[in-house]
Design a protein around this motif. Structure first.
Motif: not given
Length: 496
Positions: A347-357
């Motif tokens: 996933l990209a560094d702008t993916h909102i789920y990854l950002l939440r993690i």
């Protein structure tokens, strides 16, 4: 008029196409300008925090004194108790007579109605609208919401004293409807946690845009001077995020931009009963970034793989929430690690789920005092936010502040100082120079600047002095980790 409160000359009420009434600018504004400020018509502390927050100044205190009469209201001291008495007087008697404390919605409606009964529909010459003119959206409510609503009204009628002015069910229902879709979260003095809900009539006229030109913050004013003449009241400030032309409509975001446009539209329809037609929703702006796969040397991962990683992240977020609520932070870290290991390569560094993690991982590791790892994820989060948010968004400023503090705690002074400077620049616009959080940041900025100079002169001396300083007084911002969705990003209060 109290010191520091602007008048309403800067704005005009107008009919905004497809949106009903709105406010437009009467002159040109620049980033950080206060367009108007407004004291609450009324505000109450949340039920869950009624013993930890002062019912007059909304500051968080360890030792509060409770009202000797109703045993419910809590205050910092006699000064706050006296300042809050006008609003609490009738409530105090009503709680005693009722024999229990009604919920925050009932308490807010009662406080509003006592004030209107005493002062009439317009409580100041700054008020641009009466409450009668505000929308209540009762006709748009879903069945289950309507059921709760009716229970509140029933309990209100039991609570409302016989010797107070009696009102029709329609009038009472209207006020409940108004606070349901126009209540605004009141934060603690640091602006880090929502602690209550209030009603600000002029603010109700500011329409929504997903990419707004204004932001709203709560300024607690100053009630500490011995002479009450110098006190300034608790108020919201509508602040400009950039250049606004004369005649342009003023807008704020009711929901967080970090949701996909489809989700924002769903939330707006469900909570505020309108269909968003802003440019960002119509064009799905940045939706692709928010769900993107990670490009490596120009090569994107297959769509199927991105979808799988997205779904996995989503499931993990639900598991995280369960562990967080149980206070099992080591389990939270374990889930985050697993999720990051599996999805970060895809996933990209702008993916909102990854950002939440990343956000959860950073907050929990900071709380558990694993500062280096917390700093790494806080930095990644800020990098992602920077690509998504308006450069002057308050949530970006707060994330940069958190990242700056975490880097400082980890001894990474160069990045720490840079992050704190970035946060300070944003918060000067969104919160202004007199807000406590901006003052905190200013102090941190001076501290990290001094340390950075020491670090550049002699790293060894810097580290040994830092160890001593940390033992003495750690710089702290560590609340217990909150939910992934929480935080002060959701400014507009909604009934749960």
């Amino acid at each position: 008029m109290t010191a520091g409160v602007s008048t309403m000359e800067n704005v005009t009420v107008f009919d905004s196409p497809g949106k009903g009434r709105g406010l437009k600018a009467n002159k040109e504004f620049w980033a950080g300008d206060v367009i108007f400020s407004e004291a609450s018509l009324s505000a109450v502390v949340f039920d869950s925090l009624s013993e930890r927050i002062c019912h007059s100044c909304f500051r968080r205190q360890d030792k509060l004194q409770r009202c000797g009469q109703c045993k419910f209201a809590h205050y910092c001291d006699r000064t706050c108790q006296r300042a809050g008495w006008a609003e609490h007087k009738q409530e105090c008697g009503a709680i005693k007579a009722y024999g229990k404390v009604p919920n925050e919605n009932i308490r807010l409606v009662a406080r509003i109605m006592w004030r209107l009964d005493k002062e009439g529909g317009v409580v100041s010459d700054m008020q641009l609208t009466t409450l009668e003119e505000l929308e209540d959206h009762i006709a748009d409510m879903q069945e289950d919401e309507l059921k709760e609503f009716k229970v509140d009204i029933h309990n209100f009628l039991d609570y409302w004293p016989r010797n107070s002015k009696q009102h029709t069910i329609d009038d009472i229902s209207h006020i409940f409807g108004v606070i349901n879709c126009n209540g605004f979260s009141v934060s603690d003095q640091r602006g880090l946690q929502a602690v209550g809900v209030g009603l600000f009539p002029n603010l109700c006229l500011v329409n929504h845009d997903c990419w707004p030109n204004c932001t709203v913050i709560l300024n607690h004013g100053n009630q500490s001077a011995v002479n009450t003449m110098y006190h300034s009241q608790r108020r919201i400030e509508l602040r400009s995020l950039g250049k606004i032309a004369e005649g342009e409509e003023l807008t704020v975001a009711y929901v967080d931009y970090l949701n996909l446009s489809e989700e924002r539209r769903r939330l707006l329809k469900m909570q505020y009963f309108f269909d968003c037609t802003c440019e960002h929703c119509k064009n799905g702006t940045k939706d692709d970034l928010k769900m993107a796969g990670r490009e490596v040397e120009g090569v994107k991962p297959p769509e199927e793989q991105v979808k799988e990683a997205t779904d996995y992240c989503f499931q993990m977020m639900e598991k995280l929430e369960t562990s967080r609520l149980a206070g099992d932070y080591h389990e939270v870290v374990k889930i985050c690690r697993e999720c990051i290991k599996k999805t970060e390569p895809i996933l990209a560094d702008t993916h909102i789920y990854l950002l939440r993690i990343w956000s959860t991982m950073s907050e929990v590791q900071s709380y558990l005092q694993y500062f280096e790892e917390a700093a790494e994820y806080a930095r990644k989060m800020v990098d992602g936010y920077t690509k998504l948010y308006n450069p002057n968004n308050a949530a970006l400023g707060m994330a940069a502040m958190r990242a700056g503090v975490t880097h400082w705690q980890a001894g990474l002074i160069e990045v720490g100082h840079g992050m704190i400077c970035k946060a300070f620049a944003i918060l000067m616009i969104t919160h202004g120079p007199t807000h406590p959080i901006t003052k905190d940041l200013e102090a941190m900025r001076m501290q990290t600047e001094m340390e950075l100079r020491m670090f550049k002169q002699n790293e060894y001396v810097y580290h040994s002095m830092r160890e001593a300083a940390l033992k003495n007084k750690p710089m702290t911002m560590m609340h217990e980790p909150k939910s992934v969705e929480e935080g002060i990003k959701n400014l507009f209060h909604r009934r749960k």
